[in-house]
Design a protein around this motif. Structure first.
Motif, short mmCIF file in Angstrom:
data_model
loop_
_atom_site.label_atom_id
_atom_site.label_comp_id
_atom_site.label_asym_id
_atom_site.label_seq_id
_atom_site.Cartn_x
_atom_site.Cartn_y
_atom_site.Cartn_z
N ASP A 69 -29.84 -17.17 -63.34
CA ASP A 69 -29.69 -17.71 -62.02
C ASP A 69 -28.86 -16.57 -61.12
OD1 ASP A 69 -29.81 -19.34 -59.76
OD2 ASP A 69 -28.64 -21.03 -60.98
N TYR A 70 -28.78 -16.78 -59.85
CA TYR A 70 -27.88 -15.97 -59.09
C TYR A 70 -27.09 -16.81 -58.06
CZ TYR A 70 -26.70 -12.24 -55.69
OH TYR A 70 -25.97 -11.38 -54.95
N ILE A 71 -25.79 -17.00 -58.41
CA ILE A 71 -24.90 -17.96 -57.69
C ILE A 71 -23.55 -16.89 -57.49
CG2 ILE A 71 -23.64 -20.09 -57.53
CD1 ILE A 71 -25.30 -21.38 -59.04
N PRO A 72 -23.63 -16.20 -56.44
CA PRO A 72 -22.78 -15.04 -56.32
C PRO A 72 -21.29 -15.87 -55.70
CG PRO A 72 -24.20 -14.92 -54.56
CD PRO A 72 -24.60 -15.99 -55.35
N LEU A 73 -20.25 -15.84 -56.75
CA LEU A 73 -19.04 -16.24 -56.21
C LEU A 73 -18.02 -15.30 -56.76
CD1 LEU A 73 -19.62 -20.06 -56.94
CD2 LEU A 73 -19.35 -19.01 -54.69
N GLY A 74 -16.83 -15.48 -56.25
CA GLY A 74 -15.58 -14.25 -56.57
C GLY A 74 -15.11 -14.83 -58.19
N THR A 75 -15.26 -15.98 -58.60
CA THR A 75 -14.75 -16.46 -59.75
C THR A 75 -15.78 -15.89 -60.94
OG1 THR A 75 -15.93 -18.30 -59.42
CG2 THR A 75 -13.68 -18.63 -59.42
N SER A 94 -18.64 -24.93 -56.89
CA SER A 94 -18.17 -24.41 -55.81
C SER A 94 -17.48 -25.50 -54.86
CB SER A 94 -19.32 -23.57 -54.93
OG SER A 94 -20.22 -24.40 -54.59
N ILE A 95 -16.76 -24.84 -53.93
CA ILE A 95 -15.98 -25.75 -53.17
C ILE A 95 -15.66 -24.83 -51.97
CG2 ILE A 95 -13.72 -25.12 -54.06
CD1 ILE A 95 -12.88 -28.10 -53.84
N THR A 144 -13.34 -31.82 -47.65
CA THR A 144 -13.54 -30.87 -48.66
C THR A 144 -15.10 -31.00 -49.16
OG1 THR A 144 -11.52 -31.05 -49.31
CG2 THR A 144 -12.84 -30.02 -51.20
N ILE A 145 -15.77 -30.03 -49.54
CA ILE A 145 -17.31 -30.00 -49.66
C ILE A 145 -17.16 -29.30 -51.21
CG2 ILE A 145 -19.51 -29.40 -49.31
CD1 ILE A 145 -18.32 -29.15 -46.44
N ALA A 146 -17.77 -29.95 -52.46
CA ALA A 146 -17.81 -29.47 -53.47
C ALA A 146 -19.18 -29.78 -54.40
CB ALA A 146 -16.58 -29.96 -54.44
N THR A 147 -19.56 -29.17 -55.01
CA THR A 147 -20.80 -29.12 -55.95
C THR A 147 -20.65 -28.45 -57.51
OG1 THR A 147 -23.13 -29.14 -55.95
CG2 THR A 147 -22.13 -27.20 -55.11
N THR A 148 -21.16 -29.09 -58.14
CA THR A 148 -21.44 -28.34 -59.70
C THR A 148 -22.56 -28.75 -60.28
OG1 THR A 148 -20.31 -27.91 -61.62
CG2 THR A 148 -20.10 -30.20 -61.22
N GLY A 149 -23.34 -27.76 -61.18
CA GLY A 149 -24.60 -28.15 -61.75
C GLY A 149 -25.76 -28.12 -60.63
#
Length: 444
Positions: A293-299, A326-327, A334-339
């Motif tokens: 996948d491609y989900i570019p995040l600092g973590t 991400s959040i 606050t907007i957050a998602t996972t999966g």
């Protein structure tokens, strides 16, 4: 052993430090095309309104620290233009205009990604900005003079929404243009409506289903041309996505994903021996989707960089993958998602069920209880957790992290009921909102 790393930010310097720790006397050279090392890109929007007092506070370690304290040959102003995989030679041009050539034994590509411009016509005009680096942000700050009244933001993702909030806090009129039917594409449309409502409460003008076609002006941008009309503006911020910085590798025969990201295995190795890749220029294995996948995040960049450094040092350190967590903050939401969300589930062909719940973030009888909105996706046949989206003013971060942990552990919806979560009225209800979702299913 000579280690060379292209890229001096999250992934690159995480790797450099692991090599430093694990290979005594290692010869480490890092090449950064800019002039700043190891800074927190995610903090850039909050310098705009002064919540973070200066871009200097975003710098974790400066170039001199890497050179003097750790003995890393940290170079700045080095633009890599070619990698000869047969000779193991990197060539390019310095900021001074001088040509350089460097050999390597092991190479890490950690070149990150760059903002995408939605159109070409008019992008040379003054007053059009992207926000990905400290110099870009400082250019924006210098341009946000008192006579700037109307700011147009293109893109309703993380950066677009965060910039809308902080530009609004500076007393400017904010207009946000989104090509699709809703902002915050990490959410399904019904949850994104809460974000639209929050924008309206704070006088942010939303233009949905609108595509930008050109910019116009006399030296400086004055109009944004869209498929729905011409808009006057004093300044434009483009936040319509990013693309991996991998163009200089196209003639190496390296394997790439469709978007140009470098395909890597669990040990961050590319398809070419002794070359590794990590961060926003590389793919990430998605545990939920069970594919790259491609989900570019600092973590993710920091984790991949750390593991790439360990693998380059001869350690066995597989990257186990992401679940796509991400959040972000948008005014009081606050907007957050996972999966995965429901849109993803349909595209991927999952046989799924979706559960929605509105619940208080703490005990309903305790002062200050606020409502959050939750949507959970599960696999139909066995209730395996696939994803969650949560929107609300409080308590969202706690729940998304619990759910992300459950996803990583491949738990089912009924399993949530067995979690021993902290409870006291100021912090939670006796049944956590995630457990309330599990109780909604009549079969449980």
């Amino acid at each position: 052993m000579k280690y060379v790393i292209i890229g001096g930010d999250a992934a690159g310097m995480s790797a450099a430090m692991e090599i430093y720790r694990n290979v005594p006397g290692a010869e480490i050279t890092t090449l950064e095309r800019g002039f700043i090392y190891s800074y927190g890109q995610c903090g850039l929007p909050y310098v705009v309104d002064g919540r973070i007092s200066s871009t200097k506070r975003l710098i974790a370690r400066d170039v001199e620290t890497f050179r003097d304290k750790y003995g890393i040959d940290a170079r700045v102003g080095y633009e890599v233009e070619h990698v000869d995989i047969e000779k193991k030679v990197i060539t390019g041009t310095q900021a001074s205009g001088d040509h350089f050539e460097i050999t390597y034994d092991k190479l890490l590509i950690a070149t990150g990604a760059s903002p995408v411009m939605p159109v070409k016509k008019g992008i040379e005009l003054e007053g059009i900005h992207t926000v990905k680096t400290i110099p870009q942000l400082e250019d924006l700050l210098a341009d946000l003079t008192p006579d700037i009244e109307q700011v147009t933001i293109i893109g309703g993702g993380y950066i677009g929404l965060e910039m809308a909030e902080t530009i609004h806090a500076c007393g400017k009129k904010v207009r946000l243009i989104q090509r699709g039917s809703h902002v915050a594409r990490i959410l399904d449309e019904e949850l994104a409506q809460h974000v639209h409502e929050e924008a309206k409460k704070n006088d942010v003008e939303l233009l949905l289903n609108t595509s930008v076609e050109a910019f116009e002006g006399n030296k400086r941008v004055e109009h944004v041309i869209t498929d729905n009309g011409v808009l006057e503006t004093d300044l434009v911020i483009v936040a319509s996505g990013i693309k991996p910085n991998t163009q200089f590798l196209k003639d190496t025969g390296m394997a790439f994903a469709k978007n140009g990201a470098i395909i890597v295995n669990r040990h961050l190795e590319t398809s070419i021996e002794n070359i590794y890749a990590a961060g926003d220029c590389a793919t990430h294995f998605n545990i939920v989707k069970e594919r790259l996948d491609y989900i570019p995040l600092g973590t993710t960049a920091n984790k991949q960089g750390r593991l790439a450094g360990l693998n380059m040092s001869g350690k066995f350190a597989p990257f186990r993958g992401i679940v796509g967590t991400s959040i972000l903050k948008f005014f009081n939401l606050t907007i957050a998602t996972t999966g995965i969300n429901e849109r993803d589930a349909k595209e991927l062909g999952f046989d799924y069920e979706a559960f929605k719940l509105s619940a208080r973030h703490i005990a309903g009888y305790y002062p200050g209880a606020q409502r959050m909105f939750i949507k959970v996706i599960v696999r139909k046949r066995d209730q395996l957790l696939l994803g969650a989206q949560i929107v609300g003013p409080a308590g969202v971060d706690k729940r998304i992290d619990v759910f992300a942990t459950a996803l990583y552990s491949k738990m089912t919806l009924p399993d949530l009921l067995d979690l021993d979560l902290a409870y006291a009225p100021p912090f939670n209800g006796v049944w956590d909102p995630l457990q309330q979702v599990a109780r909604m299913n009549g079969r449980l």
